[in-house]
Design an enzyme around this catalytic site. Structure first.
Site, PDB file in Angstrom:
ATOM      1  N   HIS A 186       0.233   1.199 -13.381  1.00 45.61           N
ATOM      2  CA  HIS A 186       1.048   0.080 -13.875  1.00 45.61           C
ATOM      3  C   HIS A 186       2.511   0.518 -13.916  1.00 45.61           C
ATOM      4  O   HIS A 186       2.812   1.608 -14.431  1.00 45.61           O
ATOM      5  CB  HIS A 186       0.591  -0.360 -15.270  1.00 45.61           C
ATOM      6  CG  HIS A 186       1.379  -1.513 -15.787  1.00 45.61           C
ATOM      7  ND1 HIS A 186       1.159  -2.807 -15.369  1.00 45.61           N
ATOM      8  CD2 HIS A 186       2.434  -1.559 -16.642  1.00 45.61           C
ATOM      9  CE1 HIS A 186       2.032  -3.613 -15.956  1.00 45.61           C
ATOM     10  NE2 HIS A 186       2.818  -2.878 -16.733  1.00 45.61           N
ATOM     11  N   GLY A 200       0.775  -1.235   0.000  1.00 50.89           N
ATOM     12  CA  GLY A 200       0.000   0.000   0.000  1.00 50.89           C
ATOM     13  C   GLY A 200       0.805   1.284   0.000  1.00 50.89           C
ATOM     14  O   GLY A 200       0.345   2.301   0.521  1.00 50.89           O
ATOM     15  N   ASP A 238      -4.450  -4.094 -18.876  1.00 49.49           N
ATOM     16  CA  ASP A 238      -3.596  -2.930 -19.192  1.00 49.49           C
ATOM     17  C   ASP A 238      -3.880  -2.349 -20.580  1.00 49.49           C
ATOM     18  O   ASP A 238      -2.988  -1.768 -21.214  1.00 49.49           O
ATOM     19  CB  ASP A 238      -2.092  -3.296 -19.078  1.00 49.49           C
ATOM     20  CG  ASP A 238      -1.718  -3.816 -17.698  1.00 49.49           C
ATOM     21  OD1 ASP A 238      -2.306  -3.346 -16.708  1.00 49.49           O
ATOM     22  OD2 ASP A 238      -0.840  -4.695 -17.614  1.00 49.49           O
ATOM     23  N   ASN A 274       1.412   3.031  -2.637  1.00 47.43           N
ATOM     24  CA  ASN A 274       0.640   3.945  -3.489  1.00 47.43           C
ATOM     25  C   ASN A 274      -0.561   4.502  -2.730  1.00 47.43           C
ATOM     26  O   ASN A 274      -0.889   5.682  -2.856  1.00 47.43           O
ATOM     27  CB  ASN A 274       0.195   3.247  -4.770  1.00 47.43           C
ATOM     28  CG  ASN A 274       1.307   3.203  -5.811  1.00 47.43           C
ATOM     29  OD1 ASN A 274       1.623   4.215  -6.419  1.00 47.43           O
ATOM     30  ND2 ASN A 274       1.908   2.045  -5.973  1.00 47.43           N
TER      31      ASN A 274
HETATM   32  C1  GRF Z   1       3.167  -1.108  -7.595  1.00 47.82           C
HETATM   33  O1  GRF Z   1       4.396  -1.285  -8.232  1.00 47.82           O
HETATM   34  C2  GRF Z   1       2.082  -1.004  -8.615  1.00 47.82           C
HETATM   35  O2  GRF Z   1       2.448  -0.309  -9.750  1.00 47.82           O
HETATM   36  C3  GRF Z   1       1.868  -2.442  -8.914  1.00 47.82           C
HETATM   37  O3  GRF Z   1       1.940  -3.088  -7.662  1.00 47.82           O
HETATM   38  C4  GRF Z   1       2.763  -2.330  -6.799  1.00 47.82           C
HETATM   39  C5  GRF Z   1       1.975  -1.988  -5.565  1.00 47.82           C
HETATM   40  O4  GRF Z   1       2.735  -1.482  -4.539  1.00 47.82           O
HETATM   41  N1  GRF Z   1       0.683  -2.648  -9.688  1.00 47.82           N
HETATM   42  P1  GRF Z   1       2.023  -0.885  -3.247  1.00 47.82           P
HETATM   43  O5  GRF Z   1       1.104  -1.938  -2.663  1.00 47.82           O
HETATM   44  O6  GRF Z   1       1.278   0.358  -3.634  1.00 47.82           O
HETATM   45  O7  GRF Z   1       3.160  -0.582  -2.306  1.00 47.82           O
END
Ligand code: GRF
Length: 208
Positions: free
Chosen positions: A110, A12, A151, A14
């Site tokens: 992505h 998490g 995607d 992001n």
């Molecule tokens: C990120 O690299 C995102 O682009 C991919 O999975 C990862 C998730 O990381 N789809 P987080 O859970 O947000 O740390």
């Protein structure tokens, strides 16, 4: 206020970037309504609860069939009546019923420059392994709308990241997150919430 539900499967980071951007008002006019995870021990759920955001787990393991799981996932999402669904490291292919119902209201981050290094099998560390194996010198991240393919939906934002000599998949993954993902995902959400997305001849652009 744009009601946003974030779907996660893992750490998490992001999600954290989104939460921080709402707090610092880099994202305006957004309410984070809920975080939904398909993994009960996802650290993203801890981040949600630490920030007072309702967290829900809908695990495939709790259902006998794929259909029952997909129905439960859709019901969980629907229960928050979101204006926007954000896939932030969500490792489940969405049911067609959901992508149709929320057409142009689901975005995904992505970790490559689509259409390179995307599609089936290109997730997590695998993306960066394949980028390094091919020897490209520029990679990056993409925010795109989600349609019924993997995607394949319209691209909203992209940001490039350089590859450096000696990069490992782990090092590159971290750089793509820091220099691209954590920047363009909050930016896309703010743009959608504040009418800054323009469509020109079928292509989507974010106004600065
Ligand atoms: C990120 O690299 C995102 O682009 C991919 O999975 C990862 C998730 O990381 N789809 P987080 O859970 O947000 O740390």
């Amino acid at each position: 206020m744009l009601k946003v539900v974030v779907l996660v499967s893992g750490g998490g980071t992001n999600l954290q970037a989104i939460i921080d951007a709402v707090k610092s008002e880099q994202i305006r006019n957004v309410e984070l309504s809920a975080v939904i995870s398909n993994k009960k021990d996802a650290y993203a759920l801890t981040r949600a609860s630490e920030n007072g955001i309702p967290g829900v787990c809908v695990s495939r393991k709790a259902y006998e069939t794929r259909e029952a799981f997909e129905e439960a996932l859709l019901q969980a999402v629907d229960s928050f009546t979101p204006d926007l669904i954000v896939l932030a490291g969500f490792l489940v292919i969405l049911p067609a019923k959901m992508t149709e119902k929320y057409s142009h209201r689901i975005i995904n981050i992505h970790p490559s420059l689509i259409p390179s290094f995307c599609g089936d099998g290109f997730y997590g560390l695998h993306v960066h392994e394949k980028v390094l194996a091919r020897g490209v010198k520029v990679t990056g991240a993409t925010v795109h709308f989600v349609d019924s393919g993997t995607d394949t939906g319209p691209i909203l934002l992209q940001k490039a990241v350089s590859i450096k000599p000696g990069d490992t998949p782990e090092v590159l993954q971290r750089r793509v997150m820091e220099e691209a993902e954590w920047i363009i995902l909050p930016k896309a959400i703010d743009a959608i919430a504040n009418g800054k997305v323009k469509e020109v001849d079928g292509s989507f652009f974010v106004e600065d």
